[in-house]
Design an enzyme around this catalytic site. Structure first.
Site, PDB file in Angstrom:
ATOM      1  CG  ASP A   1     -11.379  12.680  50.917  1.00 37.32           C
ATOM      2  OD1 ASP A   1     -13.117  12.950  49.939  1.00 37.32           O
ATOM      3  OD2 ASP A   1     -10.793  11.249  49.816  1.00 37.32           O
TER       4      ASP A   1
ATOM      5  CG  HIS B   1     -13.786  15.580  42.249  1.00 40.36           C
ATOM      6  ND1 HIS B   1     -13.462  14.566  41.268  1.00 40.36           N
ATOM      7  CD2 HIS B   1     -13.751  15.187  43.100  1.00 40.36           C
ATOM      8  CE1 HIS B   1     -13.889  13.226  41.584  1.00 40.36           C
ATOM      9  NE2 HIS B   1     -14.311  13.723  43.421  1.00 40.36           N
TER      10      HIS B   1
HETATM   11 FE1  N7H Z   1     -13.393  12.239  44.985  1.00 42.38          FE
HETATM   12  N1  N7H Z   1     -10.322  15.253  45.985  1.00 42.38           N
HETATM   13  O1  N7H Z   1      -9.013  14.877  46.767  1.00 42.38           O
HETATM   14  O2  N7H Z   1     -10.211  15.800  44.941  1.00 42.38           O
HETATM   15  N2  N7H Z   1     -13.399  13.836  46.297  1.00 42.38           N
HETATM   16  N3  N7H Z   1     -12.054  12.654  44.873  1.00 42.38           N
HETATM   17  N4  N7H Z   1     -14.321  10.271  44.190  1.00 42.38           N
HETATM   18  N5  N7H Z   1     -15.594  12.422  45.676  1.00 42.38           N
HETATM   19  C1  N7H Z   1     -14.488  14.247  47.394  1.00 42.38           C
HETATM   20  O3  N7H Z   1     -17.293  15.560  49.720  1.00 42.38           O
HETATM   21  C2  N7H Z   1     -10.725  13.051  44.996  1.00 42.38           C
HETATM   22  C3  N7H Z   1     -13.308   9.915  43.596  1.00 42.38           C
HETATM   23  C4  N7H Z   1     -16.787  11.230  44.559  1.00 42.38           C
HETATM   24  O4  N7H Z   1     -21.439  15.029  47.323  1.00 42.38           O
HETATM   25  C5  N7H Z   1     -13.823  15.510  47.575  1.00 42.38           C
HETATM   26  O5  N7H Z   1     -15.943  14.199  50.831  1.00 42.38           O
HETATM   27  C6  N7H Z   1      -9.079  12.058  44.462  1.00 42.38           C
HETATM   28  C7  N7H Z   1     -13.642   8.328  42.634  1.00 42.38           C
HETATM   29  C8  N7H Z   1     -18.426  12.030  45.672  1.00 42.38           C
HETATM   30  O6  N7H Z   1     -20.749  17.138  46.845  1.00 42.38           O
HETATM   31  C9  N7H Z   1     -12.227  15.491  47.457  1.00 42.38           C
HETATM   32  C10 N7H Z   1      -9.783  11.161  44.098  1.00 42.38           C
HETATM   33  C11 N7H Z   1     -15.243   9.148  41.959  1.00 42.38           C
HETATM   34  C12 N7H Z   1     -17.827  12.589  45.832  1.00 42.38           C
HETATM   35  C13 N7H Z   1     -12.046  14.875  46.059  1.00 42.38           C
HETATM   36  C14 N7H Z   1     -10.748  11.154  44.244  1.00 42.38           C
HETATM   37  C15 N7H Z   1     -15.187  10.272  43.234  1.00 42.38           C
HETATM   38  C16 N7H Z   1     -16.595  13.122  45.633  1.00 42.38           C
HETATM   39  C17 N7H Z   1     -14.434  16.584  48.648  1.00 42.38           C
HETATM   40  C18 N7H Z   1      -9.281  10.200  43.508  1.00 42.38           C
HETATM   41  C19 N7H Z   1     -16.590   8.282  41.985  1.00 42.38           C
HETATM   42  C20 N7H Z   1     -18.660  13.602  46.682  1.00 42.38           C
HETATM   43  C21 N7H Z   1     -14.484  16.210  50.122  1.00 42.38           C
HETATM   44  C22 N7H Z   1      -7.834   9.900  43.852  1.00 42.38           C
HETATM   45  C23 N7H Z   1     -16.068   8.093  40.484  1.00 42.38           C
HETATM   46  C24 N7H Z   1     -19.673  14.414  46.138  1.00 42.38           C
HETATM   47  C25 N7H Z   1     -15.989  15.798  50.285  1.00 42.38           C
HETATM   48  C26 N7H Z   1     -20.354  15.105  47.064  1.00 42.38           C
HETATM   49  C27 N7H Z   1     -16.054  13.809  46.887  1.00 42.38           C
HETATM   50  C28 N7H Z   1     -10.923  14.323  45.698  1.00 42.38           C
HETATM   51  C29 N7H Z   1     -12.055   9.875  43.885  1.00 42.38           C
HETATM   52  C30 N7H Z   1     -16.682  10.355  43.771  1.00 42.38           C
HETATM   53  C31 N7H Z   1     -11.724  16.398  48.041  1.00 42.38           C
HETATM   54  C32 N7H Z   1      -8.098  12.728  44.714  1.00 42.38           C
HETATM   55  C33 N7H Z   1     -12.803   7.724  41.783  1.00 42.38           C
HETATM   56  C34 N7H Z   1     -19.490  10.870  44.452  1.00 42.38           C
END
Ligand code: N7H
Length: 494
Positions: A214, A341
């Site tokens: 993350d 995602h």
């Molecule tokens: Fe997410 N996951 O493990 O799948 N997220 N996220 N997220 N997320 C990202 O770039 C995850 C949540 C964003 O610029 C990664 O850090 C999980 C919410 C945004 O390329 C991974 C949860 C919201 C990005 C996960 C969760 C977002 C992002 C890739 C909840 C907004 C950047 C690693 C438990 C409403 C996208 C990284 C970009 C990336 C996961 C929540 C948004 C692995 C498990 C609630 C903007």
């Protein structure tokens, strides 16, 4: 101690010229250094006493962006010397809900309708978000027939006026600082909920509970951080009031402040793993590829766009490489599905840049809960709660967090209706919801995402992923204003 949620490249030579780093709380732009973070939610019981404690004793403990910046250099030096031990580096930040702001400053409107309504009301509201750029869907957390949130902990449905974020390198240091702050505040507050999150142990450090790295993609901030290749460079005003690209602050002392969204998101990790196995079997594909296509990255952090068929550790953790892509030349979603995602939440290259930039958020969350036990693995079911304390900063909750969650992640049409997208065979597609965070309450919206099966490098298989349940369950939240140091000193504590 590295900061795990914000890959930032600080310029040691040129100190920022325009950003007032001594005014801005430290978690907002750079992220407080944290292996451990305690969140203390509270209600103000005696406003005069709380103001006095804040003014005379708490304020000077608050960690500014300037301190975080200097600590980053310190950590870099220690790393260069090969020192690996964790150092305490305790941080403290503070935020207030709309009710807290009313008690402290007598103001009921900071110019953001979502902040004013509060997280609980917004999460339960089933009406479309009244923001710019339709079509829109609400946050859409589960509610019963009476409209009560069914998955939220009761502690988050009652009164919350403020939150302390206490961070550090060790649990002991964080506990000590938390106790100190609580002693200072004394009976002026009552704690409504307190929980400590921490980085996962060993090789999982920096990874969330489903196993993905993350904190990989984060905007760089003009006049503060130099972007890595492919990293967006945005003006500070997207995250802090009073700079280019921020909405005009409703009150002058909102300058250098920011809105913080907190969401306590439970992750059903064993269920998620079992689902990957079952669904991959049904689709006759590899469960590892299925997971990567749902997220848009492999567990190492390597993006599907750069390595669509297998994980590549040399890309995953390398900030020079792991954001150096966009989706422009993948309009047949051969490398990464539109529904993944990271493509839903940052459709870089799918939409005009300005339409994406204005929705970006600065993320600063941390995992909570224990590792999955052998018994849970064997049963495929969660027995102990774990998940992500999701935190993000912005200058418009409606236009940033809520837009990303409601209009992008929850909207099965997105990204297709505005910018027509087609399948590899030319037929139109419905992308489906974000399979990680999409909040769909069937039958109104189907819990499906398109194209789990890769058509890479060629092929025209049409496939749909049916999601039997949400694997990320919202269990609480809050909308907070994180004031500047001078607003805390001159407005909120006098
Ligand atoms: Fe997410 N996951 O493990 O799948 N997220 N996220 N997220 N997320 C990202 O770039 C995850 C949540 C964003 O610029 C990664 O850090 C999980 C919410 C945004 O390329 C991974 C949860 C919201 C990005 C996960 C969760 C977002 C992002 C890739 C909840 C907004 C950047 C690693 C438990 C409403 C996208 C990284 C970009 C990336 C996961 C929540 C948004 C692995 C498990 C609630 C903007």
């Amino acid at each position: 101690m590295a900061n795990e949620t914000t890959p930032q490249q600080l310029d040691a030579v040129t100190p920022p010229q325009t950003l007032e780093l001594t005014e801005i709380q430290g978690d907002i732009l750079l992220g407080l250094q944290k292996f451990v973070e305690c969140f203390v939610f509270f209600e103000i019981k005696d406003t005069a006493d709380f103001k006095s404690a804040l003014h005379h004793k708490i304020l000077r403990r608050i960690t500014t962006s300037q301190v975080v910046r200097l600590r980053e250099f310190e950590l870099r030096d220690l790393k260069a010397q090969g020192k690996k031990e964790r150092i305490p580096l305790v941080g403290l930040n503070i935020g207030f809900t709309n009710t807290g702001m009313k008690k402290l400053a007598g103001v009921d409107d900071l110019g953001d309708s979502s902040f004013k309504a509060g997280a609980k009301s917004r999460a339960a509201d089933k009406n479309p978000i009244a923001g710019p750029g339709a079509p829109t869907l609400p946050i859409n957390d589960p509610v019963d027939a009476a409209g009560n949130l069914t998955t939220w902990l009761p502690e988050f449905t009652g009164a919350i006026d403020g939150v302390f974020l206490i961070t550090g390198g060790t649990e002991e240091a964080v506990q000590k600082e938390t106790q100190k702050v609580l002693d200072i505040a004394g009976a002026s507050i009552s704690v409504t909920f307190q929980e400590t999150g921490a980085s996962r142990p060993g090789a999982e450090r920096g990874h969330e509970h489903f196993g993905w790295l993350d904190g990989v993609s984060q905007p760089a901030v003009a006049d503060l951080t130099t972007p890595f290749p492919g990293q967006d460079l945005l003006n500070a005003g997207r995250f802090v009031f009073g700079y280019q690209d921020s909405p005009a602050p409703k009150l002058p002392w909102m300058k250098n402040g920011s809105f913080m969204v907190f969401r306590r998101l439970k992750q059903l990790a064993p269920e998620f793993d079992q689902f990957l196995l079952d669904a991959a079997k049904a689709l006759q594909m590899d469960p590892v590829i299925l997971g990567a296509r749902m997220v848009g990255r492999w567990k190492s952090g390597a993006p599907m766009e750069l390595t669509p068929s297998q994980d590549d550790m040399t890309i995953g953790g390398d900030p020079q490489k792991n954001n150096n892509f966009d989706f422009r030349d993948d309009q047949a979603q051969r490398r990464c599905p539109f529904g993944a995602h990271i493509r839903k939440t940052n459709p870089r290259g799918d939409l005009p840049k300005a339409a994406v930039d204005s929705r970006r958020i600065m993320r600063a969350g941390i995992p909570f809960g224990p590792e999955v036990s052998d018994a849970e693995k064997a049963a495929g079911t969660t027995q102990q709660e774990r998940g992500l304390m999701f935190v993000c900063y912005q200058t418009s909750i409606l236009g940033q967090f809520e837009f990303v969650q409601g209009t992008w992640a929850n909207e099965p049409q997105f990204v297709s209706p505005i910018f027509t997208k087609t399948r590899a065979d030319g037929s139109p597609i419905t992308v489906g919801i974000d399979p990680i965070i999409g909040q769909a309450q069937p039958p109104a919206v189907a819990r499906t995402t398109d194209e789990p099966v890769p058509n890479y490098p060629t092929g025209s298989v049409v496939s749909t992923l049916n999601l039997p349940q949400a694997f990320v369950v919202p269990t609480g939240g809050g909308y907070f204003f994180m004031p500047s140091i001078s607003a805390l000193r001159d407005v909120l504590s006098v």
